[in-house]
Design an enzyme around this catalytic site. Structure first.
Site, PDB file in Angstrom:
ATOM      1  N   ASP A 115       0.919  -1.136   0.000  1.00 39.59           N
ATOM      2  CA  ASP A 115       0.000   0.000   0.000  1.00 39.59           C
ATOM      3  C   ASP A 115       0.951   1.176   0.000  1.00 39.59           C
ATOM      4  OD1 ASP A 115      -1.409   2.277   0.921  1.00 39.59           O
ATOM      5  OD2 ASP A 115      -2.987   0.959   1.645  1.00 39.59           O
ATOM      6  N   HIS A 116       1.141   1.809  -1.155  1.00 37.02           N
ATOM      7  CA  HIS A 116       2.270   2.742  -1.243  1.00 37.02           C
ATOM      8  C   HIS A 116       2.119   3.955  -0.325  1.00 37.02           C
ATOM      9  CE1 HIS A 116      -0.158   5.071  -4.121  1.00 37.02           C
ATOM     10  NE2 HIS A 116       0.678   6.066  -3.918  1.00 37.02           N
ATOM     11  N   HIS A 136      -5.636   2.835   0.986  1.00 34.55           N
ATOM     12  CA  HIS A 136      -4.961   4.037   1.485  1.00 34.55           C
ATOM     13  C   HIS A 136      -5.757   4.720   2.616  1.00 34.55           C
ATOM     14  CE1 HIS A 136      -2.723   3.209  -2.020  1.00 34.55           C
ATOM     15  NE2 HIS A 136      -3.328   3.988  -2.860  1.00 34.55           N
TER      16      HIS A 136
HETATM   17  C1  BG6 Z   1      -3.128   4.516  -6.506  1.00 34.27           C
HETATM   18  C2  BG6 Z   1      -4.464   4.532  -7.177  1.00 34.27           C
HETATM   19  O1  BG6 Z   1      -3.071   3.488  -5.548  1.00 34.27           O
HETATM   20  O2  BG6 Z   1      -2.904   5.746  -5.867  1.00 34.27           O
HETATM   21  C3  BG6 Z   1      -4.581   5.703  -8.143  1.00 34.27           C
HETATM   22  O3  BG6 Z   1      -4.665   3.330  -7.873  1.00 34.27           O
HETATM   23  C4  BG6 Z   1      -4.224   6.990  -7.462  1.00 34.27           C
HETATM   24  O4  BG6 Z   1      -5.882   5.791  -8.692  1.00 34.27           O
HETATM   25  C5  BG6 Z   1      -2.902   6.863  -6.738  1.00 34.27           C
HETATM   26  O5  BG6 Z   1      -4.155   8.015  -8.443  1.00 34.27           O
HETATM   27  C6  BG6 Z   1      -2.625   8.090  -5.897  1.00 34.27           C
HETATM   28  O6  BG6 Z   1      -1.336   8.014  -5.411  1.00 34.27           O
HETATM   29  P1  BG6 Z   1      -0.549   9.311  -4.954  1.00 34.27           P
HETATM   30  O7  BG6 Z   1       0.721   8.777  -4.400  1.00 34.27           O
HETATM   31  O8  BG6 Z   1      -0.393  10.159  -6.183  1.00 34.27           O
HETATM   32  O9  BG6 Z   1      -1.421   9.982  -3.949  1.00 34.27           O
END
Ligand code: BG6
Length: 506
Positions: free
Chosen positions: A198-199, A261
């Site tokens: 979950d980045h 997230h």
């Molecule tokens: C991803 C989603 O996990 O996170 C995307 O699949 C989203 O739809 C993205 O745009 C958002 O990541 P960040 O790091 O730009 O907030």
């Protein structure tokens, strides 16, 4: 001297921070090497790690995908990606060091035999690069490709060294498919070898939530229902779905952002202090939060879909007009909910959360709104411009923390207004923020799963989402219900107004 140390000497604010985060020798195998993630995130992250000398000297990368490509073509394509998407200056010597250890293997969809070619390439890397049988397999592929890869890789585990598996989100599509996927990976891998990404957990500001709460003595005593009125968490994006209709049509905001997230941000905000920062201690506390959240009733969940509108001054099409989207699509691009964490610390304290595409601007924030002072000894008029104290954690952009407090307006008499005490990452540390993927890929190579989602967390997250989605099936929403560039549908405001509250002002 290592470059990271150079930078440290130039920047006294970084002095004393630990530098030694190297991994043992290993090879990283990326399934889905021709995809967007590899190009936009993984290679730029690998280059930045190389730039800071954080990769092991004995390191190799095997890109695996369906496109016809030679090793050199793969190298060229990734070089261009690093130049386009990387955050660091491009240095030929650093790139060449990385490129030397890069190989490419072409596979057909669901072709088990191709994994023999991957295994041979890895054996060659063990010989030529000293990668010692240690493997990280990164699955940046759609879930229908998992079975062949997980089985194929599992059966061919190298006799020496360790093997770890990184699985991109979404982990399954609902609870049943996530359980199936867990069964599949557990046939070949132990839980501590599985790294579910979950980045958001790799973002510095998200990790800072733990530092803020548990490294400071002043917050924890007031971090509870007695002092906090409610919490607001916003994950707003101004972008649309880009070219991801096939995926997004099935996912919607609820599976794309809320399930992972957003719920992770709730868990980090609400969790009890862990006894230490080992992966199990931290994840044990997060899972308790997820377990204590009950399903919100239908009145407490709002879904939306954007129509045509203006974002940052530009006219943009509605969701149903995006290429690849069903013109009658009922997919949600916005979701808001009032959640409760039913435990001693948080009982009756709402967590209002929202996430959406094509909102007015990009903003991820956690706002902790405190209760008003019990007895302000001022005349009512004096404090007219005073809002309750809010601790605002800016996850992105403008990374930092801001505390809203009341202060006397200079001059005769006593007028009180809200002012802000701000901490900005850029100013305090004079360094730019690493990308989440740098942290996460290296953590996996080092065997640290603290910032990855454990099986039971994923299960809890899906349980909540499944219950919400089941209620949605009972009625047909009238979509679109917000124009691109707004902050979601009006019912999102009603969700708070019913409780005499409003979303934080933008
Ligand atoms: C991803 C989603 O996990 O996170 C995307 O699949 C989203 O739809 C993205 O745009 C958002 O990541 P960040 O790091 O730009 O907030």
């Amino acid at each position: 001297m290592a470059l990271a140390e150079d930078q440290r000497l130039e920047n006294p604010l970084l002095a004393g921070l630990p530098v030694s985060r190297r991994s043992e020798p290993c090879a990283l195998v990326i399934f889905g090497a021709s995809g967007d993630l590899t190009k936009r995130k993984l290679f730029p992250a690998l280059y930045s790690l190389a730039f800071r000398q954080l990769l092991p000297e004995k390191f190799g990368i095997v890109g695996v995908a369906r496109s016809e490509e030679t090793d050199d073509e793969f190298r060229e394509r990734m070089k261009a990606a690093v130049q386009e998407f990387g955050r660091d200056e491009f240095r030929k010597d650093i790139w060449e060091g990385l490129a030397e250890g890069m190989r490419y293997v072409r596979v057909e969809a669901n072709e088990d035999a191709a994994l023999d070619r991957v295994a041979e390439t890895l054996t060659e890397l063990d010989r030529s690069r000293g990668t010692a049988g240690n493997r990280v397999y990164y699955l940046a592929v759609p879930p229908d490709a998992f079975e062949t890869i997980v089985g194929g890789v599992g059966k061919r585990r190298s006799a020496e060294g360790w093997t770890r598996l990184i699985v991109e989100k979404p982990f399954g599509h609902d609870l049943a498919s996530a359980l199936e996927l867990n069964d599949l990976v557990h046939r070949y891998f132990e839980e501590n070898e599985i790294y579910r990404i979950d980045h958001y957990l790799g973002k510095e500001t998200v990790q800072n939530m733990l530092a803020l709460r548990f490294a400071n003595g002043i917050f924890e005593p007031i971090w509870n229902r007695q002092f906090i009125d409610h919490v607001q968490i916003t994950v707003a994006e101004s972008i649309g779905i880009e070219a991801r209709a096939a995926y997004y049509e099935k996912a919607g905001a609820i599976r794309d952002i809320f399930q992972n997230h957003l719920l992770q941000l709730v868990a980090l905000t609400a969790m009890e202090p862990p006894i230490d920062f080992t992966s199990d201690s931290v994840r044990n506390e997060k899972v308790k939060v997820l377990k204590s959240m009950h399903t919100p009733g239908p009145k407490n969940v709002v879904r939306g879909q954007y129509g045509r509108g203006y974002v940052e001054g530009e006219e943009v099409p509605g969701y149903r007009e995006e290429p690849g989207v069903d013109p009658n699509s009922l997919t949600d691009t916005f979701v808001a909910a009032k959640l409760f964490v039913d435990n001693w610390r948080w009982a009756d304290t709402p967590y209002y959360v929202r996430a959406g595409k094509r909102l007015a601007r990009r903003e991820t924030t956690i706002a902790i709104q405190f209760k008003r002072a019990p007895h302000p000894p001022f005349e009512e008029l004096a404090a007219e411009g005073l809002r309750p104290n809010v601790l605002l954690i800016n996850i992105q952009p403008d990374e930092g923390v801001s505390l809203a407090i009341g202060a006397k307006v200079p001059g005769q008499g006593l007028q009180i207004r809200t002012v802000h005490m701000d901490f900005l990452y850029g100013g305090a540390f004079r360094t730019d923020m690493p990308e989440a993927y740098e942290r996460l890929v290296l953590d996996c190579m080092r065997g640290d799963s603290t910032l990855f989602t454990r099986e039971d967390e994923v299960t809890e997250q899906w349980q909540l989402v499944d219950a919400i989605v089941a209620a949605w099936r009972r009625d047909r929403p009238s979509f679109p219900n917000y124009p691109a560039g707004a902050w979601g549908p009006p019912s999102s405001d009603d969700l708070l107004q019913r409780d005499g509250r409003t979303w934080r002002r933008h």
